[in-house]
Design a protein around this motif. Structure first.
Motif, PDB file in Angstrom:
ATOM      1  N   TRP A  26       0.824  -1.413  -0.003  1.00 15.36           N
ATOM      2  CA  TRP A  26      -0.122  -0.073  -0.056  1.00 15.36           C
ATOM      3  C   TRP A  26       0.985   1.469   0.077  1.00 15.36           C
ATOM      4  O   TRP A  26       1.899   1.182   0.484  1.00 15.36           O
ATOM      5  N   THR A  27       0.434   2.317  -0.472  1.00  8.31           N
ATOM      6  CA  THR A  27       1.231   3.324  -0.815  1.00  8.31           C
ATOM      7  C   THR A  27       0.463   4.549  -0.043  1.00  8.31           C
ATOM      8  O   THR A  27      -0.764   4.472  -0.073  1.00  8.31           O
ATOM      9  N   ASP A  28       0.967   5.811   0.026  1.00 11.16           N
ATOM     10  CA  ASP A  28       0.230   7.096   0.631  1.00 11.16           C
ATOM     11  C   ASP A  28      -0.865   7.374  -0.198  1.00 11.16           C
ATOM     12  O   ASP A  28      -0.724   7.749  -1.497  1.00 11.16           O
ATOM     13  N   GLY A  29      -2.013   7.592   0.312  1.00 11.11           N
ATOM     14  CA  GLY A  29      -3.161   8.023  -0.422  1.00 11.11           C
ATOM     15  C   GLY A  29      -3.334   9.310  -1.229  1.00 11.11           C
ATOM     16  O   GLY A  29      -4.005   9.560  -2.018  1.00 11.11           O
ATOM     17  N   ALA A  30      -2.376  10.236  -0.425  1.00  8.52           N
ATOM     18  CA  ALA A  30      -2.400  11.766  -0.652  1.00  8.52           C
ATOM     19  C   ALA A  30      -1.961  11.874  -2.175  1.00  8.52           C
ATOM     20  O   ALA A  30      -2.236  13.021  -2.909  1.00  8.52           O
ATOM     21  N   THR A  31      -1.114  11.042  -2.653  1.00  6.94           N
ATOM     22  CA  THR A  31      -0.652  11.168  -4.117  1.00  6.94           C
ATOM     23  C   THR A  31      -1.810  11.015  -5.015  1.00  6.94           C
ATOM     24  O   THR A  31      -1.162  11.959  -6.108  1.00  6.94           O
ATOM     25  N   THR A  32      -2.808  10.727  -4.892  1.00  4.60           N
ATOM     26  CA  THR A  32      -3.853  10.777  -5.925  1.00  4.60           C
ATOM     27  C   THR A  32      -5.008  11.669  -5.655  1.00  4.60           C
ATOM     28  O   THR A  32      -6.124  11.705  -6.336  1.00  4.60           O
ATOM     29  N   ALA A  33      -4.977  12.569  -4.607  1.00  4.71           N
ATOM     30  CA  ALA A  33      -5.900  13.548  -4.270  1.00  4.71           C
ATOM     31  C   ALA A  33      -5.643  14.909  -4.816  1.00  4.71           C
ATOM     32  O   ALA A  33      -4.333  15.263  -5.368  1.00  4.71           O
ATOM     33  N   GLY A  34      -6.697  15.772  -5.129  1.00  2.86           N
ATOM     34  CA  GLY A  34      -6.411  17.140  -5.510  1.00  2.86           C
ATOM     35  C   GLY A  34      -5.892  17.930  -4.312  1.00  2.86           C
ATOM     36  O   GLY A  34      -5.628  17.270  -3.078  1.00  2.86           O
ATOM     37  N   GLN A  45      -3.286   3.442  -0.419  1.00  2.53           N
ATOM     38  CA  GLN A  45      -4.208   3.089  -1.608  1.00  2.53           C
ATOM     39  C   GLN A  45      -3.316   2.097  -2.177  1.00  2.53           C
ATOM     40  O   GLN A  45      -1.670   1.802  -1.944  1.00  2.53           O
ATOM     41  N   LEU A  46      -3.780   1.066  -2.915  1.00  2.00           N
ATOM     42  CA  LEU A  46      -3.079   0.398  -3.951  1.00  2.00           C
ATOM     43  C   LEU A  46      -2.550   1.035  -5.010  1.00  2.00           C
ATOM     44  O   LEU A  46      -3.325   1.858  -5.721  1.00  2.00           O
ATOM     45  N   ASP A  47      -1.276   1.084  -5.192  1.00  2.00           N
ATOM     46  CA  ASP A  47      -0.661   1.973  -6.071  1.00  2.00           C
ATOM     47  C   ASP A  47      -1.273   1.534  -7.580  1.00  2.00           C
ATOM     48  O   ASP A  47      -1.082   0.202  -7.816  1.00  2.00           O
ATOM     49  N   ASN A  85      -8.486   1.437  -1.348  1.00  4.01           N
ATOM     50  CA  ASN A  85      -8.006   2.256  -0.154  1.00  4.01           C
ATOM     51  C   ASN A  85      -8.071   1.336   0.987  1.00  4.01           C
ATOM     52  O   ASN A  85      -8.698   0.454   1.183  1.00  4.01           O
ATOM     53  N   ARG A  86      -7.062   1.836   2.202  1.00  2.00           N
ATOM     54  CA  ARG A  86      -7.085   1.122   3.244  1.00  2.00           C
ATOM     55  C   ARG A  86      -6.763   2.153   4.680  1.00  2.00           C
ATOM     56  O   ARG A  86      -6.131   3.138   4.373  1.00  2.00           O
ATOM     57  N   VAL A 168      -8.919  -2.737  10.354  1.00  2.00           N
ATOM     58  CA  VAL A 168      -8.797  -2.283   9.192  1.00  2.00           C
ATOM     59  C   VAL A 168      -9.863  -2.146   8.314  1.00  2.00           C
ATOM     60  O   VAL A 168     -10.541  -3.146   8.327  1.00  2.00           O
ATOM     61  N   ARG A 169     -10.192  -1.087   7.783  1.00  2.00           N
ATOM     62  CA  ARG A 169     -11.402  -0.879   6.731  1.00  2.00           C
ATOM     63  C   ARG A 169     -10.626  -0.928   5.310  1.00  2.00           C
ATOM     64  O   ARG A 169      -9.668  -0.100   4.875  1.00  2.00           O
ATOM     65  N   VAL A 170     -10.948  -1.758   4.558  1.00  2.00           N
ATOM     66  CA  VAL A 170     -10.476  -1.806   2.973  1.00  2.00           C
ATOM     67  C   VAL A 170     -11.615  -1.588   2.086  1.00  2.00           C
ATOM     68  O   VAL A 170     -12.587  -2.415   2.524  1.00  2.00           O
ATOM     69  N   ALA A 171     -11.465  -0.777   1.103  1.00  2.00           N
ATOM     70  CA  ALA A 171     -12.654  -0.616   0.280  1.00  2.00           C
ATOM     71  C   ALA A 171     -12.349  -0.194  -1.218  1.00  2.00           C
ATOM     72  O   ALA A 171     -10.999   0.071  -1.308  1.00  2.00           O
ATOM     73  N   ALA A 172     -12.905  -0.557  -2.159  1.00  2.00           N
ATOM     74  CA  ALA A 172     -12.784   0.060  -3.373  1.00  2.00           C
ATOM     75  C   ALA A 172     -13.690   1.238  -3.722  1.00  2.00           C
ATOM     76  O   ALA A 172     -14.807   1.478  -3.201  1.00  2.00           O
ATOM     77  N   PHE A 173     -13.036   2.035  -4.410  1.00  2.00           N
ATOM     78  CA  PHE A 173     -13.930   3.531  -4.750  1.00  2.00           C
ATOM     79  C   PHE A 173     -13.578   3.797  -5.977  1.00  2.00           C
ATOM     80  O   PHE A 173     -12.590   3.562  -6.809  1.00  2.00           O
ATOM     81  N   LEU A 174     -14.513   4.550  -6.691  1.00  2.00           N
ATOM     82  CA  LEU A 174     -14.488   4.936  -7.980  1.00  2.00           C
ATOM     83  C   LEU A 174     -15.424   5.945  -8.194  1.00  2.00           C
ATOM     84  O   LEU A 174     -16.547   6.404  -7.424  1.00  2.00           O
ATOM     85  N   TRP A 175     -15.363   6.697  -9.731  1.00  2.00           N
ATOM     86  CA  TRP A 175     -16.129   7.684 -10.020  1.00  2.00           C
ATOM     87  C   TRP A 175     -16.990   7.197 -11.229  1.00  2.00           C
ATOM     88  O   TRP A 175     -16.219   6.502 -12.220  1.00  2.00           O
ATOM     89  N   SER A 176     -18.047   7.733 -11.625  1.00  2.00           N
ATOM     90  CA  SER A 176     -18.678   7.480 -12.653  1.00  2.00           C
ATOM     91  C   SER A 176     -19.223   8.884 -13.567  1.00  2.00           C
ATOM     92  O   SER A 176     -19.698   9.694 -12.734  1.00  2.00           O
ATOM     93  N   GLN A 177     -18.998   8.776 -14.855  1.00  2.00           N
ATOM     94  CA  GLN A 177     -19.952   9.803 -15.465  1.00  2.00           C
ATOM     95  C   GLN A 177     -21.338   9.189 -16.103  1.00  2.00           C
ATOM     96  O   GLN A 177     -21.326   8.300 -16.634  1.00  2.00           O
TER      97      GLN A 177
END
Ligand SMILES: O=C(O)CCC(=O)C(=O)O
Ligand SMILES: [Fe+2]
Length: 227
Positions: A26-34, A45-47, A85-86, A168-177
């Motif tokens: 797992w890597t730091d989640g902040a790298t994919t946030a605005g 997050q999983l890289d 994410n985790r 531990v909380r593990v989840a998948a997250f995503l966005w849709s148009q």
């Protein structure tokens, strides 16, 4: 609209995904946030560059696409590759709004994020805290679902993930148009669709008014959908 999608993934599918995710780094989640969200984000997050990412992500996307409520509520035009994410040891994600525009990392295509989705991959008994808290005009909603279940909510809503204080909380997250950009129109189509499903069961597929109402649904969809 916040909508609970039960059993997007079977217990066996969750177990298998978790085995592979837990074995991956797992890597730091902040790298994919605005820029704003990065200040609030404390998770991992999983890289997406990890060799296991594409396969795992595709499995979640396929499961969502075959879920009848996801199709009816989201009316997806584009589904971005699910990420993972985790949270543990007090990790959390403070109040934020998701980026409105994102790029599909596999196709390079820009995607407008109308609807956010979280698929829970940990059972609620396995952790303390970790509720997804989303606000809308009706108030604040706390969501914590069984592993394999998902929640969809407007990407424009202010939301957070409470600190995980045990386990531990593990989840998948995503966005849709969505094919239907306006959330009011999308919600109305969903309500009409659900009423039609109930009417079909009660009156039968061939009932004249069921057929007529199905036609009205499609006329509205034809007016409002933008592929
Ligand atoms: O973990 C979650 O349920 C949501 C994560 C989230 O809000 C995000 O990554 O933008
Ligand atoms: Fe978010």
């Amino acid at each position: 609209m916040l909508l609970h999608l039960p059993q997007v993934l079977t217990p066996a599918e969750v177990r298998d995904l978790r085995q592979q995710l837990d074995a991956a780094g797992w890597t730091d989640g902040a790298t994919t946030a605005g820029v704003q969200a990065r200040q609030a984000k404390r998770n991992r997050q999983l890289d997406p560059a990890h060799p296991a990412f594409a396969g795992l992500s595709q499995r979640v996307a396929q499961a969502l696409r075959r879920h009848p409520l996801f199709a009816a509520a989201v009316l997806p035009a584009q589904v971005l590759p699910p990420m993972f994410n985790r949270y543990e040891g007090g990790e959390h994600y403070g109040d934020h709004i998701d980026n409105t525009l994102q790029v599909n990392r596999f196709t390079g295509q820009p995607v407008r994020t109308d609807v956010s989705t979280t698929v829970f991959l940990s059972d609620p008994e396995d952790y303390e805290g970790g509720e997804l808290v989303a606000s809308d005009h009706f108030g604040t909603h706390e969501v914590k679902l069984p592993a394999g279940d998902a929640i969809v909510y407007p990407a424009t809503s202010l939301h957070r993930v409470q600190p995980v204080t045990r386990g531990v909380r593990v989840a998948a997250f995503l966005w849709s148009q969505s094919l239907v950009r306006c959330p009011v129109q999308r919600g109305l189509l969903f309500d009409l669709d659900m009423s039609l499903v109930a009417l079909r069961a009660e009156l039968g597929e061939a009932h004249a008014q069921v057929l007529a109402l199905t036609g009205h649904y499609h006329r509205l969809l034809q007016q409002w959908a933008q592929p």
